[in-house]
Design a protein around this motif. Sequence first.
Motif, PDB file in Angstrom:
ATOM      1  N   UNK A  72      13.960 -30.076  10.235  1.00 43.94           N
ATOM      2  CA  UNK A  72      13.483 -30.811  11.402  1.00 43.94           C
ATOM      3  C   UNK A  72      13.609 -29.969  12.676  1.00 43.94           C
ATOM      4  N   UNK A  73      14.713 -29.200  12.782  1.00 42.52           N
ATOM      5  CA  UNK A  73      14.904 -28.329  13.945  1.00 42.52           C
ATOM      6  C   UNK A  73      13.824 -27.254  13.991  1.00 42.52           C
ATOM      7  N   UNK A  74      13.542 -26.615  12.832  1.00 44.51           N
ATOM      8  CA  UNK A  74      12.514 -25.568  12.803  1.00 44.51           C
ATOM      9  C   UNK A  74      11.148 -26.134  13.191  1.00 44.51           C
ATOM     10  N   UNK A  75      10.850 -27.339  12.668  1.00 43.37           N
ATOM     11  CA  UNK A  75       9.562 -27.970  12.986  1.00 43.37           C
ATOM     12  C   UNK A  75       9.458 -28.257  14.483  1.00 43.37           C
ATOM     13  N   UNK A  76      10.528 -28.782  15.053  1.00 41.45           N
ATOM     14  CA  UNK A  76      10.524 -29.084  16.488  1.00 41.45           C
ATOM     15  C   UNK A  76      10.373 -27.813  17.310  1.00 41.45           C
ATOM     16  N   UNK A  77      10.980 -26.724  16.825  1.00 43.01           N
ATOM     17  CA  UNK A  77      10.924 -25.449  17.526  1.00 43.01           C
ATOM     18  C   UNK A  77       9.491 -24.925  17.588  1.00 43.01           C
ATOM     19  N   UNK A  78       8.775 -24.949  16.454  1.00 44.13           N
ATOM     20  CA  UNK A  78       7.406 -24.402  16.459  1.00 44.13           C
ATOM     21  C   UNK A  78       6.406 -25.348  17.125  1.00 44.13           C
ATOM     22  N   UNK A  79       6.811 -26.602  17.297  1.00 41.03           N
ATOM     23  CA  UNK A  79       5.952 -27.535  18.035  1.00 41.03           C
ATOM     24  C   UNK A  79       6.131 -27.381  19.543  1.00 41.03           C
ATOM     25  N   UNK A 101      21.772 -26.906  19.213  1.00 40.67           N
ATOM     26  CA  UNK A 101      21.246 -27.150  17.872  1.00 40.67           C
ATOM     27  C   UNK A 101      21.661 -26.046  16.897  1.00 40.67           C
ATOM     28  N   UNK A 102      21.606 -24.808  17.360  1.00 38.06           N
ATOM     29  CA  UNK A 102      21.993 -23.689  16.500  1.00 38.06           C
ATOM     30  C   UNK A 102      23.443 -23.824  16.047  1.00 38.06           C
ATOM     31  N   UNK A 103      24.309 -24.236  16.967  1.00 38.56           N
ATOM     32  CA  UNK A 103      25.725 -24.395  16.637  1.00 38.56           C
ATOM     33  C   UNK A 103      25.948 -25.580  15.706  1.00 38.56           C
ATOM     34  N   UNK A 104      25.331 -26.734  16.013  1.00 40.82           N
ATOM     35  CA  UNK A 104      25.535 -27.947  15.214  1.00 40.82           C
ATOM     36  C   UNK A 104      25.006 -27.801  13.794  1.00 40.82           C
TER      37      UNK A 104
END
Length: 536
Positions: free
Chosen positions: A152-159, A170-173
Amino acid sequence: MDTYTVLLADDEEEVIKAIRRKINWEGLGFSVIGFANNGVKALEMVEEFQPDVVLTDIKMPYMDGMELAKRIKAEFTTTKILFLTGFDEFEYAKEAVHLEVEEYILKPVNSTELINVFTQLKIKLDQEISEKRNAAVLQKYYMDSLPFLQANFYSTLIEGRLREEEIPRYLSNYQISFEGPFYCCLVVHTSSSQVPENMNPLLLAASVQKQAREHLGEKWQAKCFSYLENTVLIAQLQSKNEVPELTDECDRFCRYARRIIGAVVTVGIGQVCERLTGLSQSYSSAREAVSYRVIYGVSRAINMKEIAPHEISKPDGTPDTELFSLFGMIRLNSKEDIVGAVKRYMKHISCPAQSLQQYHIALMDLISALYRFAVNNDIDVPDFAGNIRNLYLRLLDLEPEALLAWLIGICLLFRETLISARSKSTQSFVFKAKEYVGSHYSDEEFSLDNICEILGVSNSYFSTVFKKETGNSFIGYLTEYRMDRASRMLIETNEKSYIIAKNVGYTDPNYFSYVFKRRFGVSPSKYRMEHGSCEK
């Protein structure tokens, strides 16, 4: 039952004949695709046919079996290698354990031993492919792929939906490491219309994702996840200069996927960025690169920067879906498709539900987007050369049909300009490559890698374009150029053959003679005699 391909390499023709005659290859589940009498020719055939197995002698001219095995293992990691060795070479060969050779077979060749070796090898190959095709394994991998939070984080990042200050949290969590310093999105598209018989398309896509993770993930520290029915990888690079190498590896992966699991895969390579917030732009250009498969073909990697350096997606300043679709049509589709897209867009902005003020705003958005598209793609349009305000006022007075005709004309002009620019771009670097051959053909180290590094493009893209423009591979062109120069030197000078060989880039005069005879049908000395010599 799968049939596997075998390449035989030995400079003793009688050995090759004996092996082909004594073994029932078809009965063992193999087919011999050909044979080579030296290591250089064997490597050329491996690059062309990518056999499953190479049975090679150790002692061969021009390139021995040990060097051949190193080159194969470096570029074609799944190819199995069997060594033919004499008794005095056996201990030496066994020391090369790092080459991961499947078997050492002592000469003279024993048919019973060969049959046993290939029987066991067939079992091993079947097991490896079975693991890749096993539906239960693929189903489990598909259900248990990446953890939900990371995906979900990767998807949000590319969006592009994350602010830069939010990312470290986010990277830490989620315990994600992004070291960079450069990043690049890869979009791996698996065709759902070209699927092996009895294979579920979803399982096939899962298999491709698993193989992409294994082949590309480790070296490029790539984050792999599913997004909009494609596999997306976020690759990490040490330098922007690594992009051609990344493109070539993706290209080899596409061919590997088709050969091993029967998947038709296209990989789009996006633009490189230095910040994680730039990944939305990189993803957009990678997705656009995949759409270029209608022009450049499938089962290959397509680097957006290589095929259209001025066409990398940039924000158009409007959320209008029809306008975005129109620009996509201009880049890829036929005149009829563009006309249809223009009509849909005009219907969208001219609908009765809109107020006059909304129509004026939409028209301003259209002119701004067209202007930016022209600037970003180096398109010179007379209508945009003057005062944009005057253009807006002129278009504002046009009747709907006249405005439609104007917009169709502008879009078709954009299309023709882009087609012309792409053609000139490819012709330009093919010309540069030929020009470089003309001045460096005598350099024995000159190769395909050299010219691609000079031009700053990947081997796969350069090879595709060069062959399309010239009808010949680059290595074929270089060889023919060298041979033509050598033939002239034989007729016009008194130089010895070994001197001429060196002058055209060959340090081994025997190999020079071999290549010359393959080109002209006669040896250099006989060619000189038949065409007249300067020697007294």
